[in-house]
Design a protein around this motif. Sequence first.
Motif, PDB file in Angstrom:
ATOM      1  N   ILE A 142       0.845  -1.187   0.000  1.00  0.00           N
ATOM      2  CA  ILE A 142       0.000   0.000   0.000  1.00  0.00           C
ATOM      3  C   ILE A 142       0.882   1.239   0.000  1.00  0.00           C
ATOM      4  CG2 ILE A 142      -1.794   1.268   1.258  1.00  0.00           C
ATOM      5  CD1 ILE A 142      -2.531  -1.466   2.549  1.00  0.00           C
ATOM      6  N   PHE A 143       0.702   2.112  -0.976  1.00  0.00           N
ATOM      7  CA  PHE A 143       1.426   3.386  -0.996  1.00  0.00           C
ATOM      8  C   PHE A 143       0.540   4.471  -0.435  1.00  0.00           C
ATOM      9  CE2 PHE A 143       3.513   1.094  -4.524  1.00  0.00           C
ATOM     10  CZ  PHE A 143       4.825   1.211  -4.106  1.00  0.00           C
ATOM     11  N   GLN A 144       1.116   5.325   0.382  1.00  0.00           N
ATOM     12  CA  GLN A 144       0.382   6.452   0.933  1.00  0.00           C
ATOM     13  C   GLN A 144       0.682   7.671   0.073  1.00  0.00           C
ATOM     14  OE1 GLN A 144      -1.302   5.818   4.057  1.00  0.00           O
ATOM     15  NE2 GLN A 144      -2.422   7.708   3.598  1.00  0.00           N
ATOM     16  N   GLN A 202      -4.778   6.190   0.043  1.00  0.00           N
ATOM     17  CA  GLN A 202      -4.013   4.949   0.026  1.00  0.00           C
ATOM     18  C   GLN A 202      -4.153   4.270  -1.323  1.00  0.00           C
ATOM     19  OE1 GLN A 202      -5.096   2.486   3.345  1.00  0.00           O
ATOM     20  NE2 GLN A 202      -3.526   3.466   4.614  1.00  0.00           N
ATOM     21  N   VAL A 203      -3.001   3.922  -1.934  1.00  0.00           N
ATOM     22  CA  VAL A 203      -3.016   3.223  -3.219  1.00  0.00           C
ATOM     23  C   VAL A 203      -2.643   1.772  -2.978  1.00  0.00           C
ATOM     24  CG1 VAL A 203      -2.052   3.120  -5.526  1.00  0.00           C
ATOM     25  CG2 VAL A 203      -2.345   5.348  -4.411  1.00  0.00           C
ATOM     26  N   HIS A 204      -3.571   0.880  -3.281  1.00  0.00           N
ATOM     27  CA  HIS A 204      -3.287  -0.548  -3.130  1.00  0.00           C
ATOM     28  C   HIS A 204      -2.614  -1.048  -4.395  1.00  0.00           C
ATOM     29  CE1 HIS A 204      -5.422  -1.676   0.637  1.00  0.00           C
ATOM     30  NE2 HIS A 204      -5.893  -0.454   0.443  1.00  0.00           N
ATOM     31  N   PRO A 212      -2.817  -4.184 -17.494  1.00  0.00           N
ATOM     32  CA  PRO A 212      -2.838  -2.758 -17.832  1.00  0.00           C
ATOM     33  C   PRO A 212      -1.861  -1.959 -16.983  1.00  0.00           C
ATOM     34  CG  PRO A 212      -4.823  -3.385 -16.629  1.00  0.00           C
ATOM     35  CD  PRO A 212      -4.085  -4.654 -16.930  1.00  0.00           C
ATOM     36  N   SER A 213      -1.578  -0.762 -17.460  1.00  0.00           N
ATOM     37  CA  SER A 213      -0.662   0.127 -16.746  1.00  0.00           C
ATOM     38  C   SER A 213      -1.215   0.443 -15.360  1.00  0.00           C
ATOM     39  CB  SER A 213      -0.488   1.419 -17.551  1.00  0.00           C
ATOM     40  OG  SER A 213       0.487   2.215 -16.955  1.00  0.00           O
ATOM     41  N   GLY A 214      -0.366   0.373 -14.374  1.00  0.00           N
ATOM     42  CA  GLY A 214      -0.783   0.676 -13.007  1.00  0.00           C
ATOM     43  C   GLY A 214      -1.380  -0.511 -12.296  1.00  0.00           C
ATOM     44  N   SER A 215      -1.271  -1.700 -12.894  1.00  0.00           N
ATOM     45  CA  SER A 215      -1.878  -2.875 -12.265  1.00  0.00           C
ATOM     46  C   SER A 215      -0.975  -3.503 -11.207  1.00  0.00           C
ATOM     47  CB  SER A 215      -2.236  -3.896 -13.342  1.00  0.00           C
ATOM     48  OG  SER A 215      -1.094  -4.212 -14.110  1.00  0.00           O
ATOM     49  N   GLY A 216       0.259  -3.016 -11.073  1.00  0.00           N
ATOM     50  CA  GLY A 216       1.123  -3.490  -9.997  1.00  0.00           C
ATOM     51  C   GLY A 216       2.202  -4.457 -10.432  1.00  0.00           C
ATOM     52  N   LYS A 217       2.466  -4.535 -11.747  1.00  0.00           N
ATOM     53  CA  LYS A 217       3.471  -5.487 -12.252  1.00  0.00           C
ATOM     54  C   LYS A 217       4.868  -5.125 -11.739  1.00  0.00           C
ATOM     55  CE  LYS A 217       2.498  -4.370 -16.522  1.00  0.00           C
ATOM     56  NZ  LYS A 217       1.477  -3.335 -16.336  1.00  0.00           N
ATOM     57  N   SER A 218       5.244  -3.848 -11.887  1.00  0.00           N
ATOM     58  CA  SER A 218       6.580  -3.430 -11.441  1.00  0.00           C
ATOM     59  C   SER A 218       6.710  -3.559  -9.934  1.00  0.00           C
ATOM     60  CB  SER A 218       6.845  -1.983 -11.854  1.00  0.00           C
ATOM     61  OG  SER A 218       6.808  -1.858 -13.251  1.00  0.00           O
ATOM     62  N   THR A 219       5.643  -3.213  -9.228  1.00  0.00           N
ATOM     63  CA  THR A 219       5.675  -3.323  -7.769  1.00  0.00           C
ATOM     64  C   THR A 219       5.930  -4.759  -7.348  1.00  0.00           C
ATOM     65  OG1 THR A 219       4.072  -1.520  -7.690  1.00  0.00           O
ATOM     66  CG2 THR A 219       4.401  -2.763  -5.673  1.00  0.00           C
TER      67      THR A 219
HETATM   68  N1  ATP Z   1       6.395   5.024  -5.113  1.00  0.00           N
HETATM   69  C1  ATP Z   1       5.076   5.058  -5.293  1.00  0.00           C
HETATM   70  N2  ATP Z   1       4.305   5.920  -4.613  1.00  0.00           N
HETATM   71  C2  ATP Z   1       2.970   5.960  -4.777  1.00  0.00           C
HETATM   72  N3  ATP Z   1       2.307   5.167  -5.613  1.00  0.00           N
HETATM   73  C3  ATP Z   1       3.019   4.282  -6.327  1.00  0.00           C
HETATM   74  C4  ATP Z   1       4.431   4.190  -6.208  1.00  0.00           C
HETATM   75  N4  ATP Z   1       4.852   3.202  -7.044  1.00  0.00           N
HETATM   76  C5  ATP Z   1       3.761   2.731  -7.651  1.00  0.00           C
HETATM   77  N5  ATP Z   1       2.671   3.376  -7.216  1.00  0.00           N
HETATM   78  C6  ATP Z   1       1.307   3.114  -7.645  1.00  0.00           C
HETATM   79  O1  ATP Z   1       1.085   1.725  -7.562  1.00  0.00           O
HETATM   80  C7  ATP Z   1       0.346   1.283  -8.647  1.00  0.00           C
HETATM   81  C8  ATP Z   1       1.075   0.183  -9.387  1.00  0.00           C
HETATM   82  O2  ATP Z   1       2.241   0.698  -9.984  1.00  0.00           O
HETATM   83  P1  ATP Z   1       3.224  -0.150 -10.875  1.00  0.00           P
HETATM   84  O3  ATP Z   1       4.406   0.715 -11.203  1.00  0.00           O
HETATM   85  O4  ATP Z   1       3.522  -1.414 -10.188  1.00  0.00           O
HETATM   86  O5  ATP Z   1       2.352  -0.406 -12.152  1.00  0.00           O
HETATM   87  P2  ATP Z   1       2.802  -1.183 -13.476  1.00  0.00           P
HETATM   88  O6  ATP Z   1       1.839  -2.334 -13.590  1.00  0.00           O
HETATM   89  O7  ATP Z   1       4.229  -1.505 -13.473  1.00  0.00           O
HETATM   90  O8  ATP Z   1       2.424  -0.125 -14.592  1.00  0.00           O
HETATM   91  P3  ATP Z   1       3.220   0.133 -15.987  1.00  0.00           P
HETATM   92  O9  ATP Z   1       2.740  -0.938 -16.917  1.00  0.00           O
HETATM   93  O10 ATP Z   1       2.713   1.488 -16.420  1.00  0.00           O
HETATM   94  O11 ATP Z   1       4.659   0.099 -15.710  1.00  0.00           O
HETATM   95  C9  ATP Z   1       0.075   2.451  -9.527  1.00  0.00           C
HETATM   96  O12 ATP Z   1      -1.215   2.922  -9.263  1.00  0.00           O
HETATM   97  C10 ATP Z   1       1.085   3.479  -9.079  1.00  0.00           C
HETATM   98  O13 ATP Z   1       0.564   4.750  -9.232  1.00  0.00           O
END
Ligand code: ATP
Lengths: 402, 224
Positions: free
Chosen positions: B10-12, B17-19, B39-46
């Motif tokens: 969870i990011f604040q 709060q962003v899950h 899709p973009s923002g789905s949390g793959k990189s996280t």
């Molecule tokens: N450091 C951070 N602070 C706040 N929110 C974050 C942070 N990193 C990621 N997020 C949020 O977490 C969510 C997932 O991000 P993430 O980078 O994992 O997406 P992604 O699937 O890799 O997207 P993309 O395909 O665009 O790279 C997004 O809504 C993003 O805005």
Amino acid sequence: MKLLESLRFAFQALTGFRLRSILMVLAMSIGVASVMILTGIGEGARGYVSGQFASLGTHMLIVIPGRTETGGAGAAFTVPDTPRDLTLDDAIALRRSAHVSMVAPVVLGSGLVSAKGRERDIPILGSTRELFTIRHWELSQGTALPEGDLQRDTPVCVLGSKVRKELFGADPVLGEWLRVGDRRMRIIGVLRPGGMSVGVDVDDVVLVPVATAQALFNSPSLFRIMVSATRRESIEPARRFVRDTLRERHQGEEDVTVITQDAVLATFDQILGALTLAVGGIGAISLVVAGILVMNVMLVAVSQRTAEIGLLKALGARRSGILQLFLYEAVLLCLLGAVVGTLVGQAGVWALASTYPQVPVATPLWAWIAGVSVAVVTGVLFGVLPARRAADLDPVTALSRR
Amino acid sequence: MIRLEGIDRIFQVGDQQVHALSQVDLEVGTGEYISIMGPSGSGKSTLLNLLGLLDRPTSGRYFLNDQDVSGLDDARQAYTRRRYIGFVFQFFHLVPRLTAAGNVELPLILDGVAPAERHERVKTSLAEVGLADRAHHRPDQLSGGQRQRVAIARATIMRPQLLLADEPTGNLDQASGADVLKVLEALSDQGIALMVVTHDANIGARAHRAIRMVDGRIVSDRAQ
Ligand SMILES: Nc1ncnc2c1ncn2[C@@H]1O[C@H](COP(=O)(O)OP(=O)(O)OP(=O)(O)O)[C@@H](O)[C@H]1O
Ligand SMILES: [Mg+2]
């Protein structure tokens, strides 16, 4: 990561940002060099002054009427408003010690001096032949004041070079008559030009026997008495002897001041030593300024290299490893600055020393060590903040930027 | 080899709060080849950052070789990253002032390997990605595909068990992207588990197992 590898990596980073590194090394080296050159000049001045004093003969004591110094037991005495005069008998009494080699009483006044229709108001110094020896005065012609009985009033005089030139021009002067006040005196010698002494310009003075001067000014009191101790070790016994003798002769009153040239030299030494410290301090400030510069540049480096730092973390560098890398970078910069600064400082000192060969310009070892350590310590101190900032970077954020 | 249990991240952001990840459970075996799409923002990189120990979960547990690694201290985490995990990034992240060989050498230096051995291993590693003749070129003297292959050599020189690639072809043209993928797949054939985040369906389809994420959750996970 091994120490050597960290240093190599830090060094590679320095050579990777060449202009930045060169500027930093320059700033640091200016600081180190200025500490070295400034303290070098200070020490040179000190050496020069001590040298000058040594050539005057450092075994000399000067007796001055009145107490100008208070301190120690002396503070308990009440100083009489009009101190007892120093007399010729006092001077004669001072000869009676094995620690004293020469005594020269001095009378100082001024009077109208004329010859060949030219007239001038000139300082007149009454003394003895001993004063010539004590003061290292030399004659360009003739002889010094006569030896023998101090009490004898002999109408002879020795001229300063300027007096001679102004009154006689190029004419011969030995054996000529000079009118001093209401008396006539025969000229027996001319001083070689040079320097100040007893607060009098020796070029612009007429020297007469001490008893003659007393008669001229119609006063038995002496301006001061110059005493030469036999050796350096006898300065202190001689000083005690002079003080005790004069106290005894002056009814137990300690109403004279005895200055040793040693004390004067020590005072100068202190003043110039403080001066050296002060200018060295100024140099050190420039070092600290350079340290702050290094800190700023390292902070910029950290933000420029965020991605690199993030990468190193992703590759498995520890927090402490990153800290080391950036700290080493700052310290290497400062060390390089110290080395270059030492070379520049040495070159500067050498240039000064060859331009002014009579002044012994040389950086004292302590100043060099202090300069280099301040450089390195500022490097570490001001390197810590940027290094910590680097180590604390969050790798994800660091890597998310291009 | 890898087991995630109930991972939340969870990011604040301000008072919101962003899950980024919600209740993610995942198991990965040795040498698996997995694609992650969504899709973009789905949390793959996280997810990838968590797996690579660059980030910590808000809650949940992460086992690597049956050891809970979510609570390790900095030194242990660094050690684990160095020995067990390799990263490949979309933007290569090569150190610009170092040569290809210098970049590939970095993990070995961090691990304290002796210079002679380092030299040999760097040579082999660069040869594996087909860049033996570019060892002394700096990154700005290499093409994008070549840079990414240098980055792969760097990520694998420690022989990690897990290779994480976040859009490794995202910055490359079709041809060099294909080259890079071939190199990655060859590594996976040698027993390194490979997880590739990608937006390219063709690439996603080549993996042996496909994971799909939406809004921080794994919505499908199937072999193919
Ligand atoms: N450091 C951070 N602070 C706040 N929110 C974050 C942070 N990193 C990621 N997020 C949020 O977490 C969510 C997932 O991000 P993430 O980078 O994992 O997406 P992604 O699937 O890799 O997207 P993309 O395909 O665009 O790279 C997004 O809504 C993003 O805005
Ligand atoms: Mg992403």
